[in-house]
Design a protein around this motif. Sequence first.
Motif, PDB file in Angstrom:
ATOM      1  N   ILE A  62       0.833  -1.210   0.000  1.00 18.74           N
ATOM      2  CA  ILE A  62       0.000   0.000   0.000  1.00 18.74           C
ATOM      3  C   ILE A  62       0.867   1.259   0.000  1.00 18.74           C
ATOM      4  O   ILE A  62       0.649   2.194  -0.781  1.00 18.74           O
ATOM      5  CB  ILE A  62      -0.936  -0.002   1.230  1.00 18.74           C
ATOM      6  CG1 ILE A  62      -1.966  -1.127   1.107  1.00 18.74           C
ATOM      7  CG2 ILE A  62      -1.646   1.343   1.384  1.00 18.74           C
ATOM      8  CD1 ILE A  62      -2.728  -1.399   2.387  1.00 18.74           C
ATOM      9  N   LEU A  63       1.867   1.292   0.847  1.00 20.82           N
ATOM     10  CA  LEU A  63       2.702   2.490   0.982  1.00 20.82           C
ATOM     11  C   LEU A  63       3.500   2.783  -0.279  1.00 20.82           C
ATOM     12  O   LEU A  63       3.721   3.952  -0.623  1.00 20.82           O
ATOM     13  CB  LEU A  63       3.643   2.331   2.182  1.00 20.82           C
ATOM     14  CG  LEU A  63       2.974   2.337   3.554  1.00 20.82           C
ATOM     15  CD1 LEU A  63       3.982   1.987   4.646  1.00 20.82           C
ATOM     16  CD2 LEU A  63       2.328   3.690   3.855  1.00 20.82           C
ATOM     17  N   THR A  64       3.929   1.752  -0.967  1.00 21.45           N
ATOM     18  CA  THR A  64       4.732   1.953  -2.180  1.00 21.45           C
ATOM     19  C   THR A  64       3.872   2.107  -3.433  1.00 21.45           C
ATOM     20  O   THR A  64       4.406   2.271  -4.534  1.00 21.45           O
ATOM     21  CB  THR A  64       5.710   0.788  -2.382  1.00 21.45           C
ATOM     22  OG1 THR A  64       4.967  -0.440  -2.465  1.00 21.45           O
ATOM     23  CG2 THR A  64       6.700   0.706  -1.230  1.00 21.45           C
ATOM     24  N   GLY A  65       2.565   2.040  -3.275  1.00 17.67           N
ATOM     25  CA  GLY A  65       1.681   2.225  -4.423  1.00 17.67           C
ATOM     26  C   GLY A  65       1.474   0.992  -5.258  1.00 17.67           C
ATOM     27  O   GLY A  65       0.844   1.038  -6.317  1.00 17.67           O
ATOM     28  N   GLU A  66       1.963  -0.141  -4.780  1.00 13.59           N
ATOM     29  CA  GLU A  66       1.824  -1.383  -5.538  1.00 13.59           C
ATOM     30  C   GLU A  66       0.399  -1.925  -5.475  1.00 13.59           C
ATOM     31  O   GLU A  66      -0.041  -2.655  -6.361  1.00 13.59           O
ATOM     32  CB  GLU A  66       2.805  -2.426  -5.001  1.00 13.59           C
ATOM     33  CG  GLU A  66       2.810  -3.730  -5.766  1.00 13.59           C
ATOM     34  CD  GLU A  66       3.808  -4.735  -5.196  1.00 13.59           C
ATOM     35  OE1 GLU A  66       3.674  -5.938  -5.511  1.00 13.59           O
ATOM     36  OE2 GLU A  66       4.718  -4.330  -4.437  1.00 13.59           O
TER      37      GLU A  66
END
Length: 335
Positions: free
Chosen positions: A291-295
Amino acid sequence: MKKKLLALALASVMVLSLAACGAKKEEAPAEAPAETPAETPAAESYTVGICQLAPHPALDAATQGFKDALTDALGDAVTFDEQNAAGDSPTCATIVNGFVSNGVDLIMANATPALQAAASATSDIPILGTSVTEYGVALGIENFSGTVGTNVSGTSDLAPLDQQAAMVKEWFPEAKTVGLLYCSAEANSQYQVDTVQGFLEELGYTCTQYPFSDTNDMASVTQNAADNSDVLYVPTDNTCANNTGIIDNICHGKVPVIAGEEGICGGCGVATLSISYYDLGVATGKMAAKILTGEADVAEMPIEYAPQFTKKYNEATCADLGLTVPEGYEAIAVG
């Protein structure tokens, strides 16, 4: 006259020659300016707020697994604001409201009251729950399909309730009555006892629910349940988990307890169908990294469940009750 015309002609040729030279100069490629080195973008950094309902071995293990997995994925780029509500649900709301005010990048809510508080506090910041039994019940979603579809997802600690009911039959085939002990303030506990009761009744047991409201009436309700039951069943209930001593003082050596999770079983139970809360936390941490890395988009992430379950027993309690342990069980580690 001829001389004048010749001079003019010569002058014209010189002008054209000079113009041609000038044109050649203009066509020459200009020297390329020196390239400015590209600036390296600053590394992303993330702040994750952790709200844990209470200090308890299972919840502690889930939090540690979450932190370890997220640190493995993001290293020093992630920092944690870890807070514990000390078993008080209203304190969860205070904690998560602080996270929202501080603009954390993600909230990890450990246990159902923490998840409920976080979901009420923000619809924007991604929220991941863990040690939550049933998300549809916790969040009031009818006909829950497995994906919340908002800013909430996470992992569930629900062990198969039909297998827990079968465990009662495996250990106590001659028993007639099963008392279901739980805290009525915990929606997930109500869900578990309602569901497991159906399975137990199919197996021929007579079941009675014994709800207590909080620790003030827990001892009296437990005593009533023990007096009127051959076996007690305790689900993954946070209040019971924090007060196994109360249950053990009343039941120890007298009435056996089948527990919904290892921590409760270690404190007052005979046997349980156990999951690894550390591994559950690891799975939650891996979700957080995506979630944090946009994956991944939290709204599209289905709830994940423990990958495996282990039959475990409390060696000391079984010895005190004179019980023979069925095959396929592991002793709960002590210490």
